[in-house]
Design a protein around this motif. Sequence first.
Motif, mmCIF file in Angstrom:
data_model
loop_
_atom_site.group_PDB
_atom_site.id
_atom_site.type_symbol
_atom_site.label_atom_id
_atom_site.label_comp_id
_atom_site.label_asym_id
_atom_site.label_seq_id
_atom_site.Cartn_x
_atom_site.Cartn_y
_atom_site.Cartn_z
ATOM 1 N N ALA A 8 -73.160 -90.543 47.303
ATOM 2 C CA ALA A 8 -72.907 -91.743 48.100
ATOM 3 C C ALA A 8 -73.107 -91.410 49.573
ATOM 4 O O ALA A 8 -72.741 -90.319 50.030
ATOM 5 C CB ALA A 8 -71.492 -92.268 47.875
ATOM 6 N N ILE A 9 -73.688 -92.337 50.308
ATOM 7 C CA ILE A 9 -73.857 -92.203 51.757
ATOM 8 C C ILE A 9 -72.853 -93.130 52.428
ATOM 9 O O ILE A 9 -72.860 -94.346 52.170
ATOM 10 C CB ILE A 9 -75.290 -92.541 52.198
ATOM 11 N N ILE A 10 -72.016 -92.565 53.278
ATOM 12 C CA ILE A 10 -70.977 -93.357 53.924
ATOM 13 C C ILE A 10 -71.477 -93.769 55.306
ATOM 14 O O ILE A 10 -71.455 -92.997 56.260
ATOM 15 C CB ILE A 10 -69.659 -92.568 54.032
ATOM 16 N N ALA A 11 -71.964 -94.967 55.367
ATOM 17 C CA ALA A 11 -72.525 -95.651 56.545
ATOM 18 C C ALA A 11 -74.045 -95.501 56.555
ATOM 19 O O ALA A 11 -74.596 -94.466 56.140
ATOM 20 C CB ALA A 11 -71.928 -95.176 57.849
ATOM 21 N N PHE A 12 -74.695 -96.559 57.050
ATOM 22 C CA PHE A 12 -76.153 -96.576 57.074
ATOM 23 C C PHE A 12 -76.648 -96.982 58.453
ATOM 24 O O PHE A 12 -77.552 -97.789 58.618
ATOM 25 C CB PHE A 12 -76.695 -97.529 55.994
ATOM 26 N N GLY A 13 -75.991 -96.378 59.474
ATOM 27 C CA GLY A 13 -76.477 -96.523 60.840
ATOM 28 C C GLY A 13 -77.624 -95.559 61.070
ATOM 29 O O GLY A 13 -78.273 -95.100 60.131
ATOM 30 N N MET A 19 -81.646 -89.717 59.367
ATOM 31 C CA MET A 19 -81.501 -88.263 59.282
ATOM 32 C C MET A 19 -81.145 -87.756 57.879
ATOM 33 O O MET A 19 -81.411 -86.595 57.559
ATOM 34 C CB MET A 19 -80.434 -87.783 60.277
ATOM 35 N N HIS A 20 -80.525 -88.592 57.071
ATOM 36 C CA HIS A 20 -80.092 -88.142 55.751
ATOM 37 C C HIS A 20 -80.853 -88.833 54.615
ATOM 38 O O HIS A 20 -81.405 -88.158 53.750
ATOM 39 C CB HIS A 20 -78.589 -88.389 55.575
ATOM 40 N N ALA A 21 -80.859 -90.155 54.634
ATOM 41 C CA ALA A 21 -81.434 -90.906 53.520
ATOM 42 C C ALA A 21 -82.867 -90.503 53.163
ATOM 43 O O ALA A 21 -83.193 -90.397 51.973
ATOM 44 C CB ALA A 21 -81.360 -92.406 53.811
ATOM 45 N N PRO A 22 -83.764 -90.282 54.138
ATOM 46 C CA PRO A 22 -85.148 -89.935 53.765
ATOM 47 C C PRO A 22 -85.258 -88.670 52.918
ATOM 48 O O PRO A 22 -86.151 -88.567 52.067
ATOM 49 C CB PRO A 22 -85.841 -89.756 55.122
ATOM 50 N N PHE A 23 -84.360 -87.721 53.121
ATOM 51 C CA PHE A 23 -84.459 -86.449 52.407
ATOM 52 C C PHE A 23 -83.753 -86.492 51.061
ATOM 53 O O PHE A 23 -84.040 -85.686 50.176
ATOM 54 C CB PHE A 23 -83.927 -85.326 53.299
ATOM 55 N N ILE A 24 -82.855 -87.445 50.917
ATOM 56 C CA ILE A 24 -82.266 -87.714 49.600
ATOM 57 C C ILE A 24 -83.259 -88.519 48.757
ATOM 58 O O ILE A 24 -83.477 -88.245 47.579
ATOM 59 C CB ILE A 24 -80.946 -88.487 49.755
ATOM 60 N N LYS A 25 -83.878 -89.501 49.402
ATOM 61 C CA LYS A 25 -84.849 -90.359 48.715
ATOM 62 C C LYS A 25 -86.018 -89.553 48.166
ATOM 63 O O LYS A 25 -86.512 -89.828 47.057
ATOM 64 C CB LYS A 25 -85.373 -91.418 49.693
ATOM 65 N N THR A 26 -86.474 -88.552 48.908
ATOM 66 C CA THR A 26 -87.671 -87.806 48.514
ATOM 67 C C THR A 26 -87.347 -86.563 47.686
ATOM 68 O O THR A 26 -88.230 -85.733 47.435
ATOM 69 C CB THR A 26 -88.486 -87.409 49.761
ATOM 70 N N GLU A 32 -79.255 -88.471 43.237
ATOM 71 C CA GLU A 32 -79.317 -89.879 42.849
ATOM 72 C C GLU A 32 -78.254 -90.628 43.658
ATOM 73 O O GLU A 32 -77.054 -90.406 43.477
ATOM 74 C CB GLU A 32 -79.047 -90.059 41.359
ATOM 75 N N VAL A 33 -78.705 -91.486 44.550
ATOM 76 C CA VAL A 33 -77.769 -92.267 45.352
ATOM 77 C C VAL A 33 -77.267 -93.438 44.514
ATOM 78 O O VAL A 33 -78.042 -94.310 44.122
ATOM 79 C CB VAL A 33 -78.432 -92.773 46.647
ATOM 80 N N ILE A 34 -75.972 -93.434 44.239
ATOM 81 C CA ILE A 34 -75.392 -94.503 43.416
ATOM 82 C C ILE A 34 -74.551 -95.465 44.234
ATOM 83 O O ILE A 34 -74.146 -96.512 43.719
ATOM 84 C CB ILE A 34 -74.563 -93.927 42.251
ATOM 85 N N ALA A 35 -74.304 -95.134 45.523
ATOM 86 C CA ALA A 35 -73.529 -96.049 46.371
ATOM 87 C C ALA A 35 -73.814 -95.762 47.839
ATOM 88 O O ALA A 35 -74.060 -94.613 48.228
ATOM 89 C CB ALA A 35 -72.035 -95.914 46.097
ATOM 90 N N VAL A 36 -73.795 -96.818 48.630
ATOM 91 C CA VAL A 36 -73.915 -96.720 50.087
ATOM 92 C C VAL A 36 -72.872 -97.645 50.694
ATOM 93 O O VAL A 36 -72.756 -98.805 50.283
ATOM 94 C CB VAL A 36 -75.317 -97.128 50.586
ATOM 95 N N VAL A 37 -72.123 -97.126 51.662
ATOM 96 C CA VAL A 37 -71.156 -97.977 52.360
ATOM 97 C C VAL A 37 -71.842 -98.650 53.536
ATOM 98 O O VAL A 37 -72.328 -97.978 54.453
ATOM 99 C CB VAL A 37 -69.941 -97.168 52.848
#
Length: 361
Positions: A8-13, A19-26, A32-37
Amino acid sequence: MNTPIKTAIIAFGAAGKFMHAPFIKTQPEHYEVIAVVERHKEDSRELFPNAKIARSLDEVLAMKELELIIITTPNDTHFPYAKAALLAGKHVVVDKPFTITSAEALELIELSKKVDKVISVFQNRRYVTDFLTIKRLLHNKLLGEVHEFEAHYDRYRPEAKPNAWREEPAPGSGILYDLGAHLIDQAFYLFGLPEEITADIRMQRSHARTVDNFELKLGYDHKKVILKSGMLVREPGPRYMIHGDIGSFIKYGEDPQEVFLRAGKLPTEVPNWGMEDESIYGLIHTDISGHTFNEKYPSVKGDYGYYYENLYKTLREDAPLRERPEHAYNVIKLIELAEESNAKKATIKCSGFIDVPYPRD
């Protein structure tokens, strides 16, 4: 266990999104991202269409299948959010800086041991081209014994950035906690823990409400390390100047990754991700095997994604954790010592660090 880590990623600013999501996505084979706050928006759906959009941390902590929480919220939330995540039985990644105080950092370290969960800090500047190149230079002793190291992380922002919490007069704000956390971690990685510090910390801009300029001088036995950052640097000088007893290395220019990330590019969408243009290769002037070299030195490929590759190996393959929380504790401790030095207008001895090894590969 080789299944992806449920995350889970806590905040999507800006930090979470760029800085984080692109490297999790790829790295879908790893995460496996199952939740985002996201408290009000649903911007994360573009990258993670199957993830749950949660409106609070508590909502995410209640997800039993969740293994890892990535905290990218403002600095003053890092400690309470990380503590709650550990108590809920989750592994934790905290964006830098780790915490606001060394006491908070120490409490999280002890708690992570008690609950047997990993906590790590996202020190992505260990995986930029210039730092990786410097690591290679020093490992190969191409400059001999280093006696002076100067690093800059400057910006040009003469006006206040609207609604920027980092520029508010609050604990943990300002560039010493923001950019300073990177420079300090790099210095500790390369040279270990200093014996003394002399700090000059300022608010230079007329509208400044928190620190926007600093210079830290770290004293070692025969080595001087200077770390500088300011918000009024329109024409940058060298980012790094390193002088040893047989050579020097001067490096201009910035690692290319952040520009692409903030433009919305994924690492898989950019050819030669993390490679610098030859025009900003550093200059090395040294003697090797009786020959003098005064020429460009090719930069090593950078990739923030190395952080998440290494973390996966820790969580799934029991490899040693590279970005240890004790490293991050030492960064916060030095920031506190820098504030003490600045207040006293004096050089002070360094103490209170945790003596743990830093990676050497």
